[in-house]
Design a protein around this motif. Structure first.
Motif, PDB file in Angstrom:
ATOM      1  N   ASP A   1      42.698  -2.349  27.589  1.00  0.00           N
ATOM      2  CA  ASP A   1      43.466  -1.438  28.447  1.00  0.00           C
ATOM      3  C   ASP A   1      42.495  -0.752  29.405  1.00  0.00           C
ATOM      4  N   GLU A   2      42.546  -1.135  30.677  1.00  0.00           N
ATOM      5  CA  GLU A   2      41.697  -0.569  31.723  1.00  0.00           C
ATOM      6  C   GLU A   2      40.197  -0.726  31.412  1.00  0.00           C
ATOM      7  N   PRO A   3      39.666  -1.938  31.517  1.00  0.00           N
ATOM      8  CA  PRO A   3      38.276  -2.193  31.128  1.00  0.00           C
ATOM      9  C   PRO A   3      37.230  -1.610  32.063  1.00  0.00           C
ATOM     10  N   MET A   4      37.592  -1.261  33.303  1.00  0.00           N
ATOM     11  CA  MET A   4      36.594  -0.879  34.296  1.00  0.00           C
ATOM     12  C   MET A   4      36.448   0.630  34.489  1.00  0.00           C
ATOM     13  N   VAL A   5      37.127   1.437  33.671  1.00  0.00           N
ATOM     14  CA  VAL A   5      37.070   2.890  33.837  1.00  0.00           C
ATOM     15  C   VAL A   5      35.631   3.375  33.688  1.00  0.00           C
ATOM     16  N   GLY A   6      35.142   4.091  34.693  1.00  0.00           N
ATOM     17  CA  GLY A   6      33.820   4.699  34.618  1.00  0.00           C
ATOM     18  C   GLY A   6      32.664   3.759  34.874  1.00  0.00           C
ATOM     19  N   LEU A   7      32.919   2.493  35.192  1.00  0.00           N
ATOM     20  CA  LEU A   7      31.835   1.530  35.392  1.00  0.00           C
ATOM     21  C   LEU A   7      31.434   1.443  36.864  1.00  0.00           C
ATOM     22  N   ASP A   8      30.130   1.304  37.106  1.00  0.00           N
ATOM     23  CA  ASP A   8      29.661   1.114  38.474  1.00  0.00           C
ATOM     24  C   ASP A   8      29.876  -0.341  38.899  1.00  0.00           C
ATOM     25  N   ALA A   9      29.523  -0.644  40.156  1.00  0.00           N
ATOM     26  CA  ALA A   9      29.832  -1.963  40.714  1.00  0.00           C
ATOM     27  C   ALA A   9      29.137  -3.080  39.935  1.00  0.00           C
ATOM     28  N   LEU A  10      27.876  -2.879  39.550  1.00  0.00           N
ATOM     29  CA  LEU A  10      27.157  -3.906  38.801  1.00  0.00           C
ATOM     30  C   LEU A  10      27.811  -4.149  37.449  1.00  0.00           C
ATOM     31  N   ALA A  11      28.147  -3.065  36.739  1.00  0.00           N
ATOM     32  CA  ALA A  11      28.763  -3.203  35.418  1.00  0.00           C
ATOM     33  C   ALA A  11      30.124  -3.887  35.529  1.00  0.00           C
ATOM     34  N   GLN A  12      30.888  -3.577  36.579  1.00  0.00           N
ATOM     35  CA  GLN A  12      32.181  -4.240  36.766  1.00  0.00           C
ATOM     36  C   GLN A  12      31.997  -5.744  36.951  1.00  0.00           C
ATOM     37  N   LYS A  13      30.987  -6.129  37.725  1.00  0.00           N
ATOM     38  CA  LYS A  13      30.717  -7.553  37.922  1.00  0.00           C
ATOM     39  C   LYS A  13      30.312  -8.199  36.604  1.00  0.00           C
ATOM     40  N   GLN A  14      29.492  -7.503  35.818  1.00  0.00           N
ATOM     41  CA  GLN A  14      29.071  -8.040  34.523  1.00  0.00           C
ATOM     42  C   GLN A  14      30.258  -8.240  33.592  1.00  0.00           C
ATOM     43  N   VAL A  15      31.167  -7.274  33.578  1.00  0.00           N
ATOM     44  CA  VAL A  15      32.330  -7.374  32.698  1.00  0.00           C
ATOM     45  C   VAL A  15      33.245  -8.508  33.137  1.00  0.00           C
ATOM     46  N   LYS A  16      33.447  -8.666  34.431  1.00  0.00           N
ATOM     47  CA  LYS A  16      34.261  -9.790  34.922  1.00  0.00           C
ATOM     48  C   LYS A  16      33.678 -11.122  34.463  1.00  0.00           C
ATOM     49  N   THR A  17      32.354 -11.254  34.620  1.00  0.00           N
ATOM     50  CA  THR A  17      31.690 -12.486  34.198  1.00  0.00           C
ATOM     51  C   THR A  17      31.829 -12.693  32.695  1.00  0.00           C
ATOM     52  N   LEU A  18      31.663 -11.615  31.933  1.00  0.00           N
ATOM     53  CA  LEU A  18      31.769 -11.698  30.475  1.00  0.00           C
ATOM     54  C   LEU A  18      33.165 -12.134  30.048  1.00  0.00           C
ATOM     55  N   LEU A  19      34.198 -11.605  30.684  1.00  0.00           N
ATOM     56  CA  LEU A  19      35.566 -11.977  30.334  1.00  0.00           C
ATOM     57  C   LEU A  19      35.808 -13.467  30.559  1.00  0.00           C
ATOM     58  N   ARG A  20      35.294 -13.986  31.661  1.00  0.00           N
ATOM     59  CA  ARG A  20      35.476 -15.414  31.925  1.00  0.00           C
ATOM     60  C   ARG A  20      34.691 -16.258  30.924  1.00  0.00           C
TER      61      ARG A  20
END
Length: 246
Positions: free
Chosen positions: A157-176
């Motif tokens: 539920d809302e994985p990107m809350v509080g994350l900076d741009a680099l962390a958001q990119k890392q999480v997107k990659t991790l999910l895939r």
């Protein structure tokens, strides 16, 4: 896999979720989108075993979340929109505690924890108390805690809350990467660019009802906006739904 069949949730006379049916399959990110108050978090809480439906059936990995709640939760990683952390623990201590809760062997889980901490830039903080983490670091740790015991299904539920741009990119990659391993991911977000980047299929809920369902490209064609971004399509679909239901 998550299978939701004719799910309804009432709070008194208020219908929070109205006859929702969907399937999130292994090897896909299933996006569950909607305006504030549409029924997303209520649905997620039922899937995660934190609330019970008024009617309908929810199964996780083939297990009914009401009839067999402990078994259903045993292979699900859950990331809530407002996570609670034991802030007097260190990162390592929290992860070991989570593994103990799920009756996993810490010696087997620790290498995975170390890889995830390193990937998200938390390895240097793992021994520090969580109360000293920034909000973004806490969000990363919550994600690691949901993955440390290698569950088959993730509910986020809302994985990107509080994350900076680099962390958001890392999480997107991790999910895939997790989807490539065959995991099923059920995800809600208000960030349409995130949904468009990571989701294989999407259901849009409005006022408790599913009003659209398909791949991002199918939703664009449904809204007659094949060249538009998902945000414009989402706004068109939910606006039309509001007018019809109003």
């Amino acid at each position: 896999m998550i299978e939701i069949s004719h799910l309804t949730k009432l709070y008194g006379d208020f219908v929070a979720v109205d006859d929702v049916s969907l399937v999130a399959k292994p090897g896909e990110v299933f996006g569950f989108l909607g305006p504030n108050g549409a029924g997303k978090t209520t649905t997620i809480r039922i899937v995660a075993g934190l609330s019970v439906p008024t009617s309908g059936v929810v199964k996780v990995n083939g297990v009914d979340v009401v009839a067999e709640p402990r078994e259903a939760k045993s292979n699900v990683g859950y990331v809530p929109d407002r996570p609670f952390l034991y802030e007097k623990l260190s990162g390592w201590e929290l992860l070991r505690f989570v593994c103990d809760l799920y009756r996993r062997d810490w010696k087997e889980c620790r290498p995975r924890a170390a890889r995830l901490l390193d990937y998200l830039g938390l390895d240097g903080w793992a021994g520090a108390r969580i109360e000293n983490y920034s909000n973004g670091m806490k969000q990363k740790l919550v994600l690691v805690s949901a993955l440390v015991y290698d569950p088959r299904t993730l509910v986020i539920d809302e994985p990107m809350v509080g994350l900076d741009a680099l962390a958001q990119k890392q999480v997107k990659t991790l999910l895939r990467e997790l989807v490539a391993e065959g995991k099923a991911i059920f995800l809600t977000t208000h960030t349409m660019s995130v949904a468009e980047a990571v989701c294989d299929r999407i259901a849009i809920i409005d006022r408790g009802k599913i009003v659209a369902h398909g791949t991002p490209d199918e939703l664009k064609r449904m809204a007659a906006q094949p060249e538009s971004d998902l945000e414009d399509v989402f706004l068109e679909i939910t606006t039309a739904s509001t007018e019809l239901q109003g």
